[in-house]
Motif scaffolding. Structure first.
Motif, PDB file in Angstrom:
ATOM      1  N   LEU A 150       0.823  -1.210   0.000  1.00  0.00           N
ATOM      2  CA  LEU A 150       0.000   0.000   0.000  1.00  0.00           C
ATOM      3  C   LEU A 150       0.859   1.263   0.000  1.00  0.00           C
ATOM      4  CD1 LEU A 150      -2.483  -0.981   2.854  1.00  0.00           C
ATOM      5  CD2 LEU A 150      -3.116  -0.749   0.453  1.00  0.00           C
ATOM      6  N   ILE A 151       0.344   2.310  -0.643  1.00  0.00           N
ATOM      7  CA  ILE A 151       0.937   3.649  -0.565  1.00  0.00           C
ATOM      8  C   ILE A 151      -0.170   4.610  -0.146  1.00  0.00           C
ATOM      9  CG2 ILE A 151       2.162   5.489  -1.790  1.00  0.00           C
ATOM     10  CD1 ILE A 151       3.106   3.454  -3.834  1.00  0.00           C
ATOM     11  N   GLN A 152       0.129   5.465   0.824  1.00  0.00           N
ATOM     12  CA  GLN A 152      -0.822   6.503   1.234  1.00  0.00           C
ATOM     13  C   GLN A 152      -0.158   7.869   1.065  1.00  0.00           C
ATOM     14  OE1 GLN A 152      -1.645   4.747   5.260  1.00  0.00           O
ATOM     15  NE2 GLN A 152      -3.777   5.117   4.672  1.00  0.00           N
ATOM     16  N   VAL A 188       3.935   7.964  -6.190  1.00  0.00           N
ATOM     17  CA  VAL A 188       3.307   6.658  -6.380  1.00  0.00           C
ATOM     18  C   VAL A 188       3.977   5.907  -7.524  1.00  0.00           C
ATOM     19  CG1 VAL A 188       1.178   5.529  -7.165  1.00  0.00           C
ATOM     20  CG2 VAL A 188       1.069   7.299  -5.393  1.00  0.00           C
ATOM     21  N   ARG A 189       4.168   6.593  -8.640  1.00  0.00           N
ATOM     22  CA  ARG A 189       4.752   5.918  -9.807  1.00  0.00           C
ATOM     23  C   ARG A 189       6.201   5.505  -9.554  1.00  0.00           C
ATOM     24  NH1 ARG A 189       5.975   2.679 -12.129  1.00  0.00           N
ATOM     25  NH2 ARG A 189       6.207   2.289 -14.355  1.00  0.00           N
ATOM     26  N   TRP A 190       6.922   6.307  -8.780  1.00  0.00           N
ATOM     27  CA  TRP A 190       8.327   6.004  -8.483  1.00  0.00           C
ATOM     28  C   TRP A 190       8.468   4.644  -7.797  1.00  0.00           C
ATOM     29  CZ3 TRP A 190      12.893   8.006  -9.916  1.00  0.00           C
ATOM     30  CH2 TRP A 190      14.038   7.628  -9.201  1.00  0.00           C
ATOM     31  N   PHE A 191       7.542   4.360  -6.891  1.00  0.00           N
ATOM     32  CA  PHE A 191       7.673   3.139  -6.089  1.00  0.00           C
ATOM     33  C   PHE A 191       6.848   1.965  -6.612  1.00  0.00           C
ATOM     34  CE2 PHE A 191       9.055   6.403  -3.045  1.00  0.00           C
ATOM     35  CZ  PHE A 191      10.255   5.829  -2.630  1.00  0.00           C
ATOM     36  N   MET A 192       5.801   2.207  -7.345  1.00  0.00           N
ATOM     37  CA  MET A 192       5.000   1.095  -7.859  1.00  0.00           C
ATOM     38  C   MET A 192       5.789   0.304  -8.908  1.00  0.00           C
ATOM     39  SD  MET A 192       0.961   1.958  -8.310  1.00  0.00           S
ATOM     40  CE  MET A 192      -0.163   1.609  -6.948  1.00  0.00           C
ATOM     41  N   THR A 193       5.579  -1.000  -8.922  1.00  0.00           N
ATOM     42  CA  THR A 193       6.265  -1.863  -9.880  1.00  0.00           C
ATOM     43  C   THR A 193       5.881  -1.530 -11.314  1.00  0.00           C
ATOM     44  OG1 THR A 193       6.278  -3.631  -8.234  1.00  0.00           O
ATOM     45  CG2 THR A 193       6.675  -4.272 -10.515  1.00  0.00           C
ATOM     46  N   SER A 194       4.616  -1.205 -11.521  1.00  0.00           N
ATOM     47  CA  SER A 194       4.138  -0.790 -12.838  1.00  0.00           C
ATOM     48  C   SER A 194       3.083   0.288 -12.639  1.00  0.00           C
ATOM     49  CB  SER A 194       3.548  -1.974 -13.606  1.00  0.00           C
ATOM     50  OG  SER A 194       2.396  -2.481 -12.949  1.00  0.00           O
ATOM     51  N   GLN A 213     -10.687  19.627  -4.224  1.00  0.00           N
ATOM     52  CA  GLN A 213     -10.141  18.512  -3.448  1.00  0.00           C
ATOM     53  C   GLN A 213     -10.599  17.197  -4.064  1.00  0.00           C
ATOM     54  OE1 GLN A 213     -11.593  19.543   0.505  1.00  0.00           O
ATOM     55  NE2 GLN A 213     -13.089  17.873   0.428  1.00  0.00           N
ATOM     56  N   ALA A 214      -9.804  16.148  -3.798  1.00  0.00           N
ATOM     57  CA  ALA A 214     -10.099  14.862  -4.419  1.00  0.00           C
ATOM     58  C   ALA A 214      -9.545  13.723  -3.578  1.00  0.00           C
ATOM     59  CB  ALA A 214      -9.495  14.799  -5.827  1.00  0.00           C
ATOM     60  N   GLY A 215     -10.203  12.578  -3.702  1.00  0.00           N
ATOM     61  CA  GLY A 215      -9.701  11.335  -3.155  1.00  0.00           C
ATOM     62  C   GLY A 215      -9.552  10.344  -4.298  1.00  0.00           C
ATOM     63  N   ILE A 216      -8.389   9.696  -4.381  1.00  0.00           N
ATOM     64  CA  ILE A 216      -8.061   8.844  -5.523  1.00  0.00           C
ATOM     65  C   ILE A 216      -7.563   7.496  -5.024  1.00  0.00           C
ATOM     66  CG2 ILE A 216      -6.627   8.632  -7.603  1.00  0.00           C
ATOM     67  CD1 ILE A 216      -6.279  11.784  -7.348  1.00  0.00           C
ATOM     68  N   LEU A 217      -8.063   6.412  -5.615  1.00  0.00           N
ATOM     69  CA  LEU A 217      -7.622   5.058  -5.304  1.00  0.00           C
ATOM     70  C   LEU A 217      -7.083   4.419  -6.578  1.00  0.00           C
ATOM     71  CD1 LEU A 217      -7.445   2.593  -3.386  1.00  0.00           C
ATOM     72  CD2 LEU A 217      -9.803   2.037  -4.048  1.00  0.00           C
ATOM     73  N   LEU A 218      -5.841   3.939  -6.503  1.00  0.00           N
ATOM     74  CA  LEU A 218      -5.159   3.378  -7.669  1.00  0.00           C
ATOM     75  C   LEU A 218      -4.696   1.956  -7.384  1.00  0.00           C
ATOM     76  CD1 LEU A 218      -2.865   6.489  -8.252  1.00  0.00           C
ATOM     77  CD2 LEU A 218      -4.891   5.919  -9.597  1.00  0.00           C
ATOM     78  N   THR A 219      -4.757   1.100  -8.400  1.00  0.00           N
ATOM     79  CA  THR A 219      -4.282  -0.285  -8.287  1.00  0.00           C
ATOM     80  C   THR A 219      -3.581  -0.659  -9.586  1.00  0.00           C
ATOM     81  OG1 THR A 219      -6.233  -0.819  -6.957  1.00  0.00           O
ATOM     82  CG2 THR A 219      -4.922  -2.664  -7.763  1.00  0.00           C
ATOM     83  N   ASN A 220      -2.484  -1.426  -9.472  1.00  0.00           N
ATOM     84  CA  ASN A 220      -1.787  -1.862 -10.684  1.00  0.00           C
ATOM     85  C   ASN A 220      -1.905  -3.378 -10.857  1.00  0.00           C
ATOM     86  OD1 ASN A 220       0.067  -2.927  -8.873  1.00  0.00           O
ATOM     87  ND2 ASN A 220       1.757  -1.598  -9.481  1.00  0.00           N
ATOM     88  N   ALA A 221      -1.261  -3.884 -11.896  1.00  0.00           N
ATOM     89  CA  ALA A 221      -1.378  -5.303 -12.238  1.00  0.00           C
ATOM     90  C   ALA A 221      -0.825  -6.213 -11.153  1.00  0.00           C
ATOM     91  CB  ALA A 221      -0.665  -5.576 -13.564  1.00  0.00           C
ATOM     92  N   GLY A 223      -1.277  -5.749  -8.022  1.00  0.00           N
ATOM     93  CA  GLY A 223      -2.127  -5.660  -6.843  1.00  0.00           C
ATOM     94  C   GLY A 223      -1.655  -4.631  -5.832  1.00  0.00           C
ATOM     95  N   GLU A 224      -0.635  -3.846  -6.182  1.00  0.00           N
ATOM     96  CA  GLU A 224      -0.195  -2.751  -5.317  1.00  0.00           C
ATOM     97  C   GLU A 224      -1.246  -1.637  -5.378  1.00  0.00           C
ATOM     98  OE1 GLU A 224       4.458  -3.690  -6.538  1.00  0.00           O
ATOM     99  OE2 GLU A 224       3.426  -1.939  -7.362  1.00  0.00           O
ATOM    100  N   MET A 225      -1.552  -1.069  -4.218  1.00  0.00           N
ATOM    101  CA  MET A 225      -2.605  -0.059  -4.147  1.00  0.00           C
ATOM    102  C   MET A 225      -2.053   1.254  -3.604  1.00  0.00           C
ATOM    103  SD  MET A 225      -5.731  -2.367  -2.616  1.00  0.00           S
ATOM    104  CE  MET A 225      -6.956  -1.101  -2.892  1.00  0.00           C
ATOM    105  N   ALA A 226      -2.695   2.358  -4.018  1.00  0.00           N
ATOM    106  CA  ALA A 226      -2.306   3.676  -3.518  1.00  0.00           C
ATOM    107  C   ALA A 226      -3.550   4.513  -3.299  1.00  0.00           C
ATOM    108  CB  ALA A 226      -1.377   4.369  -4.501  1.00  0.00           C
ATOM    109  N   THR A 227      -3.556   5.259  -2.199  1.00  0.00           N
ATOM    110  CA  THR A 227      -4.605   6.249  -1.961  1.00  0.00           C
ATOM    111  C   THR A 227      -3.968   7.628  -1.930  1.00  0.00           C
ATOM    112  OG1 THR A 227      -4.407   6.121   0.460  1.00  0.00           O
ATOM    113  CG2 THR A 227      -5.979   4.629  -0.611  1.00  0.00           C
ATOM    114  N   VAL A 228      -4.641   8.583  -2.546  1.00  0.00           N
ATOM    115  CA  VAL A 228      -4.137   9.950  -2.634  1.00  0.00           C
ATOM    116  C   VAL A 228      -5.255  10.895  -2.217  1.00  0.00           C
ATOM    117  CG1 VAL A 228      -3.208  11.735  -4.176  1.00  0.00           C
ATOM    118  CG2 VAL A 228      -2.595   9.324  -4.553  1.00  0.00           C
TER     119      VAL A 228
END
Length: 328
Positions: A150-152, A188-194, A213-221, A223-228
């Motif tokens: 996870l990334i927050q 997020v992109r720096w640390f995510m595998t893809s 303002q915004a809340g963003i949830l991201l997931t990659n192939a 299964g790593e997840m990030a919330t912003v």
């Protein structure tokens, strides 16, 4: 830091970042070669302040000057692509302030121009150049923390609620995403595998129509997840947290970070990692750009900028947020 300014730089713009650039040049034992600004008098004052020898009467003269090697663009977001077109086609290397363009279509055009004219193009994104991020990447890549889970990310600014200033002005490509969200997403992109391939979000628009303002949830192939979480009118700590299988990493003031703390899951012990200096953020960008132009390395991470721009373009599409320059 070794002083090694090798090329002649022109600054497009005389604002806060341009001043930091001029100071970085001085710290590296050099100075800006020239400056261009929409308002000539501001260009003159800037040149006098930093002992710059050449001030252009028009911005186009910077592109036409055969002495200029590298152009730093620090004008508002919505002007970037117009200047990128001219600078790259004139055979100038370009370091452009974030966000590098308004959208992916503009960025792809700029990347193609850089390839066509055999010049270097990069986004002036501090996260791609600060030493702390390279040190952390080494630690993560060693496998000692296990896989990323996870990334927050938090970034909240408190800007005056004035719909005419650049932060909220739709005509100046205002909004939280392009101004501060780009930092969180670059982290997020720096640390995510893809790059993330799935995203969900919620947005609150300002009266001017830009994202406040915004809340963003991201997931990659993988299964790593990030919330912003982003805001232009509610202060938050600039905090990034990376949760791995065997520990987590915390960074504060991450846009120009210099220190991180690793907490290990098994015993709760902590390790402090320090690298680089916040005050030298622009110096790192300048040196990486010069090294790339010299063919010594290519640590410009334009592919990461492309991934981040793709995310931001899709988010704004989901929100129905377009700028005047993008209207058909």
């Amino acid at each position: 830091m070794e002083k090694q300014i090798q090329y002649k730089w022109a600054s497009l713009g005389t604002g806060v970042i341009a001043n930091e650039l001029a100071q970085a040049m001085e710290a590296l034992g050099g100075k800006l070669y020239s400056v261009a600004n929409r308002t000539y008098d501001k260009g003159l004052a800037f040149a006098e302040k930093y002992g710059i020898d050449k001030v252009y009467e028009t911005i186009d003269q910077a592109f036409e000057d055969p002495e200029v090697d590298i152009i730093y663009i620090s004008t508002p977001h919505n002007t970037h692509i117009g200047y990128l077109r001219k600078a790259l086609a004139a055979g100038k290397h370009v370091l452009c302030e974030k966000s590098i363009t308004l959208n992916s279509q503009e960025l792809e055009e700029a990347i193609q121009l850089a390839e066509d004219y055999h010049v270097k193009l990069a986004e002036a994104m501090t996260i791609f150049h600060m030493p702390i991020y390279r040190r952390l990447k080494e630690i993560v890549d060693s496998g000692k923390l296990g896989p990323l889970k996870l990334i927050q990310m938090n970034f909240g600014s408190y800007k005056d609620y004035d719909m005419t200033n650049r932060f909220f002005n739709r005509n100046l490509a205002g909004g939280a995403l392009l101004d501060i969200g780009v930092y969180a997403l670059s982290f997020v992109r720096w640390f995510m595998t893809s790059s993330p391939d799935q995203m969900l979000s919620q947005v609150q628009l300002a009266p001017s129509g830009v994202d406040e303002q915004a809340g963003i949830l991201l997931t990659n192939a993988q299964g790593e997840m990030a919330t912003v979480t982003l805001s232009l009118h509610a202060k938050q700590p600039k905090r990034g947290t990376l949760a791995y299988d065997k520990g987590y990493i915390e960074l504060y003031e991450y846009p120009r970070g210099q220190k991180a703390v690793i907490t290990y899951t098994e015993d709760g012990s902590q390790e402090v990692i320090e690298a680089g200096e916040t005050a030298k953020a622009l110096q790192y960008e300048v040196l990486d750009m010069e090294a790339a132009v010299a063919g010594q390395n290519d640590q410009l991470y334009l592919d990461y900028s492309r991934d981040v721009m793709s995310i931001m373009t899709q988010l704004r599409k989901d929100w129905g947020l377009i700028y005047p320059e993008e209207e058909a």
